[in-house]
Design a protein around this motif. Structure first.
Motif, PDB file in Angstrom:
ATOM      1  N   ARG A   4      74.460   8.979  77.736  1.00  0.00           N
ATOM      2  CA  ARG A   4      73.507   7.877  77.713  1.00  0.00           C
ATOM      3  C   ARG A   4      74.257   6.557  77.783  1.00  0.00           C
ATOM      4  O   ARG A   4      75.393   6.456  77.328  1.00  0.00           O
ATOM      5  N   SER A   5      73.592   5.546  78.315  1.00  0.00           N
ATOM      6  CA  SER A   5      74.237   4.239  78.365  1.00  0.00           C
ATOM      7  C   SER A   5      74.236   3.623  76.972  1.00  0.00           C
ATOM      8  O   SER A   5      73.343   3.882  76.160  1.00  0.00           O
ATOM      9  N   LEU A   6      75.245   2.827  76.697  1.00  0.00           N
ATOM     10  CA  LEU A   6      75.355   2.185  75.396  1.00  0.00           C
ATOM     11  C   LEU A   6      74.403   0.997  75.319  1.00  0.00           C
ATOM     12  O   LEU A   6      74.183   0.292  76.304  1.00  0.00           O
ATOM     13  N   LYS A   7      73.848   0.810  74.135  1.00  0.00           N
ATOM     14  CA  LYS A   7      72.980  -0.339  73.888  1.00  0.00           C
ATOM     15  C   LYS A   7      73.286  -0.869  72.497  1.00  0.00           C
ATOM     16  O   LYS A   7      73.951  -0.213  71.700  1.00  0.00           O
ATOM     17  N   LYS A   8      72.792  -2.042  72.215  1.00  0.00           N
ATOM     18  CA  LYS A   8      73.033  -2.684  70.930  1.00  0.00           C
ATOM     19  C   LYS A   8      72.277  -1.953  69.826  1.00  0.00           C
ATOM     20  O   LYS A   8      71.133  -1.527  70.017  1.00  0.00           O
ATOM     21  N   CYS A   9      72.899  -1.804  68.660  1.00  0.00           N
ATOM     22  CA  CYS A   9      72.263  -1.207  67.483  1.00  0.00           C
ATOM     23  C   CYS A   9      70.986  -1.991  67.161  1.00  0.00           C
ATOM     24  O   CYS A   9      70.974  -3.221  67.200  1.00  0.00           O
ATOM     25  N   ALA A  10      69.905  -1.280  66.826  1.00  0.00           N
ATOM     26  CA  ALA A  10      68.611  -1.912  66.564  1.00  0.00           C
ATOM     27  C   ALA A  10      68.527  -2.555  65.180  1.00  0.00           C
ATOM     28  O   ALA A  10      67.554  -3.242  64.877  1.00  0.00           O
ATOM     29  N   HIS A  11      69.546  -2.365  64.344  1.00  0.00           N
ATOM     30  CA  HIS A  11      69.543  -2.994  63.019  1.00  0.00           C
ATOM     31  C   HIS A  11      69.770  -4.498  63.203  1.00  0.00           C
ATOM     32  O   HIS A  11      70.706  -4.898  63.896  1.00  0.00           O
ATOM     33  N   PRO A  12      68.935  -5.339  62.609  1.00  0.00           N
ATOM     34  CA  PRO A  12      69.060  -6.791  62.801  1.00  0.00           C
ATOM     35  C   PRO A  12      70.470  -7.307  62.476  1.00  0.00           C
ATOM     36  O   PRO A  12      71.012  -7.035  61.409  1.00  0.00           O
ATOM     37  N   GLY A  13      71.051  -8.014  63.440  1.00  0.00           N
ATOM     38  CA  GLY A  13      72.352  -8.641  63.232  1.00  0.00           C
ATOM     39  C   GLY A  13      73.550  -7.757  63.481  1.00  0.00           C
ATOM     40  O   GLY A  13      74.689  -8.225  63.408  1.00  0.00           O
ATOM     41  N   CYS A  14      73.364  -6.483  63.759  1.00  0.00           N
ATOM     42  CA  CYS A  14      74.506  -5.582  63.980  1.00  0.00           C
ATOM     43  C   CYS A  14      74.980  -5.707  65.428  1.00  0.00           C
ATOM     44  O   CYS A  14      74.206  -5.529  66.360  1.00  0.00           O
ATOM     45  N   PRO A  15      76.274  -5.973  65.621  1.00  0.00           N
ATOM     46  CA  PRO A  15      76.794  -6.134  66.977  1.00  0.00           C
ATOM     47  C   PRO A  15      77.259  -4.820  67.618  1.00  0.00           C
ATOM     48  O   PRO A  15      77.658  -4.818  68.780  1.00  0.00           O
ATOM     49  N   GLU A  19      74.788   4.956  71.535  1.00  0.00           N
ATOM     50  CA  GLU A  19      73.949   5.705  72.469  1.00  0.00           C
ATOM     51  C   GLU A  19      72.556   5.908  71.882  1.00  0.00           C
ATOM     52  O   GLU A  19      71.602   6.147  72.611  1.00  0.00           O
ATOM     53  N   ASN A  20      72.451   5.840  70.577  1.00  0.00           N
ATOM     54  CA  ASN A  20      71.197   6.091  69.873  1.00  0.00           C
ATOM     55  C   ASN A  20      70.533   4.772  69.499  1.00  0.00           C
ATOM     56  O   ASN A  20      70.978   3.707  69.922  1.00  0.00           O
ATOM     57  N   ARG A  21      69.508   4.848  68.684  1.00  0.00           N
ATOM     58  CA  ARG A  21      68.829   3.620  68.270  1.00  0.00           C
ATOM     59  C   ARG A  21      69.696   2.781  67.340  1.00  0.00           C
ATOM     60  O   ARG A  21      69.723   1.562  67.425  1.00  0.00           O
ATOM     61  N   TYR A  22      70.378   3.448  66.392  1.00  0.00           N
ATOM     62  CA  TYR A  22      71.224   2.761  65.413  1.00  0.00           C
ATOM     63  C   TYR A  22      72.654   3.262  65.512  1.00  0.00           C
ATOM     64  O   TYR A  22      72.897   4.411  65.872  1.00  0.00           O
ATOM     65  N   CYS A  23      73.611   2.415  65.123  1.00  0.00           N
ATOM     66  CA  CYS A  23      75.005   2.845  65.032  1.00  0.00           C
ATOM     67  C   CYS A  23      75.106   3.842  63.869  1.00  0.00           C
ATOM     68  O   CYS A  23      74.169   3.995  63.086  1.00  0.00           O
ATOM     69  N   GLU A  24      76.238   4.498  63.739  1.00  0.00           N
ATOM     70  CA  GLU A  24      76.416   5.513  62.693  1.00  0.00           C
ATOM     71  C   GLU A  24      76.143   4.956  61.293  1.00  0.00           C
ATOM     72  O   GLU A  24      75.461   5.575  60.487  1.00  0.00           O
ATOM     73  N   LEU A  25      76.679   3.770  60.996  1.00  0.00           N
ATOM     74  CA  LEU A  25      76.509   3.154  59.679  1.00  0.00           C
ATOM     75  C   LEU A  25      75.032   2.915  59.371  1.00  0.00           C
ATOM     76  O   LEU A  25      74.533   3.309  58.325  1.00  0.00           O
ATOM     77  N   HIS A  26      74.339   2.292  60.287  1.00  0.00           N
ATOM     78  CA  HIS A  26      72.950   1.937  60.023  1.00  0.00           C
ATOM     79  C   HIS A  26      72.014   3.140  60.130  1.00  0.00           C
ATOM     80  O   HIS A  26      70.989   3.194  59.454  1.00  0.00           O
ATOM     81  N   ALA A  27      72.358   4.141  60.930  1.00  0.00           N
ATOM     82  CA  ALA A  27      71.549   5.358  60.991  1.00  0.00           C
ATOM     83  C   ALA A  27      71.564   6.042  59.627  1.00  0.00           C
ATOM     84  O   ALA A  27      70.523   6.481  59.130  1.00  0.00           O
ATOM     85  N   ALA A  28      72.741   6.111  58.986  1.00  0.00           N
ATOM     86  CA  ALA A  28      72.841   6.722  57.652  1.00  0.00           C
ATOM     87  C   ALA A  28      72.027   5.932  56.638  1.00  0.00           C
ATOM     88  O   ALA A  28      71.332   6.513  55.797  1.00  0.00           O
ATOM     89  N   GLY A  34      64.618   6.647  54.200  1.00  0.00           N
ATOM     90  CA  GLY A  34      63.460   7.358  54.709  1.00  0.00           C
ATOM     91  C   GLY A  34      62.838   6.728  55.941  1.00  0.00           C
ATOM     92  O   GLY A  34      61.716   7.038  56.304  1.00  0.00           O
ATOM     93  N   LEU A  35      63.572   5.826  56.596  1.00  0.00           N
ATOM     94  CA  LEU A  35      63.040   5.160  57.775  1.00  0.00           C
ATOM     95  C   LEU A  35      63.274   5.955  59.057  1.00  0.00           C
ATOM     96  O   LEU A  35      62.629   5.721  60.063  1.00  0.00           O
ATOM     97  N   ILE A  36      64.213   6.886  59.022  1.00  0.00           N
ATOM     98  CA  ILE A  36      64.479   7.783  60.140  1.00  0.00           C
ATOM     99  C   ILE A  36      64.233   9.191  59.620  1.00  0.00           C
ATOM    100  O   ILE A  36      64.607   9.518  58.498  1.00  0.00           O
ATOM    101  N   ASP A  37      63.628  10.028  60.431  1.00  0.00           N
ATOM    102  CA  ASP A  37      63.357  11.396  60.005  1.00  0.00           C
ATOM    103  C   ASP A  37      64.629  12.122  59.588  1.00  0.00           C
ATOM    104  O   ASP A  37      65.654  12.042  60.246  1.00  0.00           O
ATOM    105  N   ASN A  38      64.516  12.822  58.493  1.00  0.00           N
ATOM    106  CA  ASN A  38      65.574  13.675  58.011  1.00  0.00           C
ATOM    107  C   ASN A  38      65.630  14.900  58.922  1.00  0.00           C
ATOM    108  O   ASN A  38      64.593  15.472  59.237  1.00  0.00           O
TER     109      ASN A  38
END
Length: 110
Positions: A4-15, A19-28, A34-38
């Motif tokens: 997948r093409s890379l895109k900016k992390c969807a977490h506000p202010g994260c640079p 490939e996913n919606r959030y970077c590893e840090l913010h996905a965790a 509980g904002l992302i399905d377990n």
């Protein structure tokens, strides 16, 4: 397999780029809140789990703590920590006791 093409992390202010919606840090962090399905959530809606839960509740109809009718099946050692679906690792609980145990476990694991 194409990446997948890379895109900016969807977490506000994260640079960070991801490939996913959030970077590893913010996905965790979002999973913990509980904002992302377990990932286990899919398992608990599977036919296999529903059948196992029904069979377990038929054999254990009362809460192991308060002896009220059981409506929930609880993993003593969570699946996320290597727990199995073996009946020895399951507990029949009423909703109230299950909520209390779940809240206590979330509090102690933080």
């Amino acid at each position: 397999m194409a990446r997948r093409s890379l895109k900016k992390c969807a977490h506000p202010g994260c640079p960070a780029s991801t490939e996913n919606r959030y970077c590893e840090l913010h996905a965790a962090q979002h999973r913990a809140m509980g904002l992302i399905d377990n990932p286990d959530r899919k398992y608990y809606s599977s036919r296999k789990w529903r059948r196992l839960r029904r069979l377990f509740l038929e054999e254990h109809p009362f809460c192991e703590f308060c002896k009220q009718p059981a409506e929930q099946v609880h993993h003593v050692l969570p699946r996320s920590q290597g727990g199995s679906d073996d009946f020895k690792n399951l507990q029949a609980l009423c909703i109230r006791c299950h909520s209390r145990i779940t809240a206590r476990n979330k509090h102690t694991s933080s």
